[in-house]
Design an enzyme around this catalytic site. Sequence first.
Site, short mmCIF file in Angstrom:
data_model
loop_
_atom_site.label_atom_id
_atom_site.label_comp_id
_atom_site.label_asym_id
_atom_site.label_seq_id
_atom_site.Cartn_x
_atom_site.Cartn_y
_atom_site.Cartn_z
N ARG A 115 0.85 -1.20 0.00
CA ARG A 115 0.00 0.00 0.00
C ARG A 115 0.88 1.23 0.00
NH1 ARG A 115 -5.14 -1.39 -1.22
NH2 ARG A 115 -5.19 -3.57 -0.62
N ILE A 116 0.41 2.25 -0.69
CA ILE A 116 1.10 3.53 -0.65
C ILE A 116 0.65 4.26 0.60
CG2 ILE A 116 1.32 5.77 -1.79
CD1 ILE A 116 0.90 4.21 -4.46
N LEU A 117 1.61 4.70 1.41
CA LEU A 117 1.26 5.37 2.66
C LEU A 117 1.40 6.88 2.48
CD1 LEU A 117 3.05 2.92 5.07
CD2 LEU A 117 0.58 3.26 4.84
N ASN A 131 11.79 0.88 4.06
CA ASN A 131 11.14 0.05 3.04
C ASN A 131 12.24 -0.74 2.32
OD1 ASN A 131 9.05 -0.93 1.28
ND2 ASN A 131 9.80 0.48 -0.29
N THR A 132 11.88 -1.94 1.89
CA THR A 132 12.79 -2.66 1.00
C THR A 132 12.12 -2.83 -0.35
OG1 THR A 132 14.09 -4.66 0.63
CG2 THR A 132 12.06 -4.94 1.91
N HIS A 133 12.91 -2.57 -1.40
CA HIS A 133 12.36 -2.56 -2.75
C HIS A 133 13.25 -3.42 -3.65
CE1 HIS A 133 10.14 -1.04 -6.19
NE2 HIS A 133 11.30 -0.90 -6.80
C1 GRF Z 1 10.19 -8.03 -1.48
O1 GRF Z 1 10.97 -8.34 -2.62
C2 GRF Z 1 10.07 -6.54 -1.31
O2 GRF Z 1 11.14 -5.84 -1.79
C3 GRF Z 1 8.86 -6.20 -2.15
O3 GRF Z 1 7.98 -7.27 -1.93
C4 GRF Z 1 8.73 -8.44 -1.65
C5 GRF Z 1 8.16 -9.01 -0.40
O4 GRF Z 1 8.60 -10.32 -0.18
N1 GRF Z 1 8.33 -4.91 -1.77
P1 GRF Z 1 8.23 -11.07 1.18
O5 GRF Z 1 6.73 -10.92 1.41
O6 GRF Z 1 9.03 -10.44 2.27
O7 GRF Z 1 8.63 -12.50 0.94
#
Ligand code: GRF
Length: 231
Positions: A115-117, A131-133
Amino acid sequence: MNHKAQEWFNPFGGHRASGRGVADDKRVVVLVSGHGSNLQALLDATAEPGSGMAVVLVGADRPDAYGLERARRAGVDTAVVRPADHPDRPAFDLALRDLVAAARPDVVCLAGFMRILGPGFVRAFPDRILNTHPSLLPAFRGAHAVRDALAYGVKVTGCTVHLVDEEVDHGPVLFQAAVPVEPGDDEDRLHERIKREEHRLLPLAVRMVAEGRVRVEGRRARIADPEEVPR
Ligand code: GRF
């Protein structure tokens, strides 16, 4: 699952499950939407003896997010805030903000939270939301980063762990790791290798924010030496 990692020594009263932190542990709230492998990396890291951190709440925007099950197994409180239960996005943001604020987090971690916060949430936790992307930002922002990178034909992609600001996939970068694209990769195979890097970097980034070691100057985030952190 490594059940050993689910136990850690509590100097105030024997062993305990991960997630039930001692009083001065840094408090981590994690938001998920799906599988939760990054959440699991955080649960495992915080369960290490002497980690000084505890995941105190896992929130999701959908009740079927598997991450909730991972949290329950680790003895961590869970909550669901569904967009459909709120009249608009700002109302959803505020409901989520109140839930998270009640857990008194030192760090809020978006780990596959889809979700966009908006500002109602982001402004409540300045420089404390991570956040991880799954791309090397600023390339391939958005929900299909791995698919888009493959379609573009890049030879190297990766992941970015960054602070969250009011734009999507945009805040100051803390850590990045490169992942080469291999011949024969499809979206799932490439994403799995990217996730291995996320699992390594996200707990590290959470620790840096939790310990107050992240200094933000404009777009740049710097990791301060431990000696620079006031006690
Ligand atoms: C991750 O690759 C994250 O960067 C992205 O969604 C994925 C989530 O994976 N936003 P998980 O649910 O932690 O396995």
